[in-house]
Design a protein around this motif. Structure first.
Motif, mmCIF file in Angstrom:
data_model
loop_
_atom_site.group_PDB
_atom_site.id
_atom_site.type_symbol
_atom_site.label_atom_id
_atom_site.label_comp_id
_atom_site.label_asym_id
_atom_site.label_seq_id
_atom_site.Cartn_x
_atom_site.Cartn_y
_atom_site.Cartn_z
ATOM 1 N N CYS A 31 0.847 -1.187 0.000
ATOM 2 C CA CYS A 31 0.000 0.000 0.000
ATOM 3 C C CYS A 31 0.882 1.237 0.000
ATOM 4 O O CYS A 31 1.828 1.329 0.761
ATOM 5 N N LEU A 32 0.573 2.160 -0.871
ATOM 6 C CA LEU A 32 1.384 3.368 -0.997
ATOM 7 C C LEU A 32 0.744 4.483 -0.190
ATOM 8 O O LEU A 32 0.139 5.381 -0.716
ATOM 9 N N GLY B 105 13.674 0.428 -10.432
ATOM 10 C CA GLY B 105 12.735 1.243 -9.667
ATOM 11 C C GLY B 105 11.734 1.961 -10.548
ATOM 12 O O GLY B 105 11.644 1.696 -11.753
ATOM 13 N N PRO B 106 10.988 2.872 -9.968
ATOM 14 C CA PRO B 106 10.027 3.637 -10.762
ATOM 15 C C PRO B 106 10.748 4.499 -11.783
ATOM 16 O O PRO B 106 11.866 4.962 -11.532
ATOM 17 N N TRP C 245 4.137 1.592 -11.290
ATOM 18 C CA TRP C 245 5.260 0.752 -10.895
ATOM 19 C C TRP C 245 4.920 -0.060 -9.643
ATOM 20 O O TRP C 245 5.167 -1.259 -9.586
ATOM 21 N N VAL C 246 4.321 0.593 -8.667
ATOM 22 C CA VAL C 246 3.927 -0.109 -7.425
ATOM 23 C C VAL C 246 2.866 -1.154 -7.741
ATOM 24 O O VAL C 246 2.931 -2.285 -7.250
ATOM 25 N N ASP C 247 1.899 -0.808 -8.585
ATOM 26 C CA ASP C 247 0.858 -1.764 -8.962
ATOM 27 C C ASP C 247 1.452 -2.968 -9.691
ATOM 28 O O ASP C 247 1.007 -4.098 -9.486
ATOM 29 N N SER C 248 2.470 -2.739 -10.518
ATOM 30 C CA SER C 248 3.095 -3.858 -11.224
ATOM 31 C C SER C 248 3.812 -4.776 -10.238
ATOM 32 O O SER C 248 3.844 -5.994 -10.440
ATOM 33 N N LEU C 249 4.380 -4.213 -9.185
ATOM 34 C CA LEU C 249 5.012 -5.050 -8.150
ATOM 35 C C LEU C 249 3.972 -5.896 -7.440
ATOM 36 O O LEU C 249 4.203 -7.075 -7.164
ATOM 37 N N ASP D 260 3.022 -8.709 -9.743
ATOM 38 C CA ASP D 260 4.068 -9.719 -9.806
ATOM 39 C C ASP D 260 4.063 -10.592 -8.558
ATOM 40 O O ASP D 260 4.269 -11.805 -8.632
ATOM 41 N N ASN D 261 3.836 -10.000 -7.401
ATOM 42 C CA ASN D 261 3.817 -10.752 -6.146
ATOM 43 C C ASN D 261 2.595 -11.643 -6.028
ATOM 44 O O ASN D 261 2.643 -12.677 -5.378
ATOM 45 N N ALA D 262 1.486 -11.235 -6.658
ATOM 46 C CA ALA D 262 0.256 -12.030 -6.600
ATOM 47 C C ALA D 262 0.357 -13.273 -7.488
ATOM 48 O O ALA D 262 -0.319 -14.265 -7.230
ATOM 49 N N ALA D 263 1.193 -13.199 -8.511
ATOM 50 C CA ALA D 263 1.286 -14.312 -9.464
ATOM 51 C C ALA D 263 2.103 -15.467 -8.941
ATOM 52 O O ALA D 263 2.725 -15.528 -7.999
#
Length: 79
Positions: A2-3, A49-50, A69-73, A76-79
């Motif tokens: 969460c940002l 990084g971003p 960028w944060v959403d892509s991380l 990636d972590n959910a996959a």
């Protein structure tokens, strides 16, 4: 991840509950992500990084690009 930035004053602007509409500095990114400033520069050097842009001699980050960028991380972590 969460940002949610911590309150911080930077040249009269306050980063509080959401990403600001202005371009962000490396210090802003470090605060938002709760990482050392050196980490931001290391990510830039490694291109992990971003994405950042140069405005004259200054390094700046587009808030929308940081969010992507944060959403892509997160994706990636959910996959």
């Amino acid at each position: 991840m969460c940002l949610q930035p911590r309150p911080r004053t930077n040249r009269g602007a306050t980063v509080t509950t959401a990403l600001p509409t202005r371009y962000l500095t490396p210090d802003d990114i470090a605060t938002l992500l709760s990482v050392p400033l050196e980490t931001i520069y290391a990510w830039r050097k490694k291109r992990t990084g971003p994405p950042a842009i140069r405005i004259g001699k200054h390094l700046r980050y587009d808030p929308a690009a940081v969010r992507e960028w944060v959403d892509s991380l997160s994706a990636d972590n959910a996959a």
